[in-house]
Design a protein around this motif. Structure first.
Motif, PDB file in Angstrom:
ATOM      1  N   ASN A  29       0.821  -1.214   0.000  1.00  0.00           N
ATOM      2  CA  ASN A  29       0.000   0.000   0.000  1.00  0.00           C
ATOM      3  C   ASN A  29       0.853   1.262   0.000  1.00  0.00           C
ATOM      4  N   GLU A  30       1.927   1.241   0.770  1.00  0.00           N
ATOM      5  CA  GLU A  30       2.826   2.390   0.803  1.00  0.00           C
ATOM      6  C   GLU A  30       3.544   2.557  -0.544  1.00  0.00           C
ATOM      7  N   LEU A  31       3.954   1.445  -1.147  1.00  0.00           N
ATOM      8  CA  LEU A  31       4.595   1.486  -2.464  1.00  0.00           C
ATOM      9  C   LEU A  31       3.634   2.038  -3.505  1.00  0.00           C
ATOM     10  N   PHE A  32       2.404   1.542  -3.511  1.00  0.00           N
ATOM     11  CA  PHE A  32       1.429   1.994  -4.500  1.00  0.00           C
ATOM     12  C   PHE A  32       1.109   3.482  -4.309  1.00  0.00           C
ATOM     13  N   SER A  33       1.049   3.928  -3.066  1.00  0.00           N
ATOM     14  CA  SER A  33       0.833   5.361  -2.800  1.00  0.00           C
ATOM     15  C   SER A  33       2.006   6.191  -3.307  1.00  0.00           C
ATOM     16  N   TYR A  34       3.213   5.687  -3.095  1.00  0.00           N
ATOM     17  CA  TYR A  34       4.395   6.401  -3.568  1.00  0.00           C
ATOM     18  C   TYR A  34       4.394   6.485  -5.092  1.00  0.00           C
ATOM     19  N   ILE A  49      -3.566   1.188  -9.088  1.00  0.00           N
ATOM     20  CA  ILE A  49      -2.302   0.471  -8.999  1.00  0.00           C
ATOM     21  C   ILE A  49      -2.549  -0.768  -8.147  1.00  0.00           C
ATOM     22  N   GLY A  50      -1.983  -1.876  -8.575  1.00  0.00           N
ATOM     23  CA  GLY A  50      -2.131  -3.115  -7.825  1.00  0.00           C
ATOM     24  C   GLY A  50      -1.072  -4.098  -8.287  1.00  0.00           C
ATOM     25  N   GLY A  51      -1.070  -5.245  -7.674  1.00  0.00           N
ATOM     26  CA  GLY A  51      -0.104  -6.249  -8.086  1.00  0.00           C
ATOM     27  C   GLY A  51      -0.018  -7.380  -7.099  1.00  0.00           C
ATOM     28  N   HIS A  57       0.809  -3.529 -11.642  1.00  0.00           N
ATOM     29  CA  HIS A  57       0.019  -2.989 -12.742  1.00  0.00           C
ATOM     30  C   HIS A  57      -0.294  -1.541 -12.392  1.00  0.00           C
ATOM     31  N   ILE A  58      -0.196  -0.676 -13.374  1.00  0.00           N
ATOM     32  CA  ILE A  58      -0.569   0.727 -13.218  1.00  0.00           C
ATOM     33  C   ILE A  58      -1.505   1.076 -14.368  1.00  0.00           C
ATOM     34  N   LEU A  59      -2.679   1.571 -14.048  1.00  0.00           N
ATOM     35  CA  LEU A  59      -3.543   2.152 -15.070  1.00  0.00           C
ATOM     36  C   LEU A  59      -3.466   3.650 -14.874  1.00  0.00           C
TER      37      LEU A  59
END
Length: 139
Positions: A29-34, A49-51, A57-59
């Protein structure tokens, strides 16, 4: 015509180097927020963002001010540096050299958002390698 109208939805996928399982649920979650903030800095709004442990994956809505290659390069470089500062177990973290990027029709944006949100569930059934091969076959 003196105005610009550009709306490019792009689904970006890339893996950790050698598909090493670095992205655990403690950091994701912190990585995706960054990464969301990195996209914002490039004026390329991240819609989802997810994975899983070894890829993301980034849309995003790609800005007309940055080339896709440059956006991916910036996201990977800065997020790699950032994650290495988070804990000793991440100090050998690297992203793979390549990436996949696929254009998304505006009518399919919600489908891709839901797909990205459910990556951990999805990968209980399909491995990430199978997923990437399916994308390559499709496109």
């Amino acid at each position: 015509m003196s105005q610009l109208l550009v709306k490019n939805y792009v689904h970006i996928i890339f893996s950790t180097k050698n598909r090493v399982d670095f992205i655990d649920e403690a950091i994701e979650n912190e990585l995706f927020s960054y990464i969301t903030s990195l996209n914002k800095d490039s004026e390329s709004q991240a819609l989802q963002i997810g994975g899983t442990d070894n890829h993301i994956h980034i849309l995003c809505l790609l800005s007309l001010k940055i080339a896709l290659m440059k956006l991916v390069q910036e996201v990977k470089a800065h997020s790699s540096k950032w994650i290495k500062t988070k804990a000793e177990k991440y100090e050998n973290f690297f992203w793979q050299d390549g990436y996949g990027a696929f254009s998304v029709s505006p009518t399919n944006v919600n489908t891709i958002i839901n797909y990205i949100k459910n990556q951990r569930e999805h990968h209980k059934e399909f491995g990430s390698k199978t997923e990437i091969l399916n994308y390559y076959k499709k496109y």
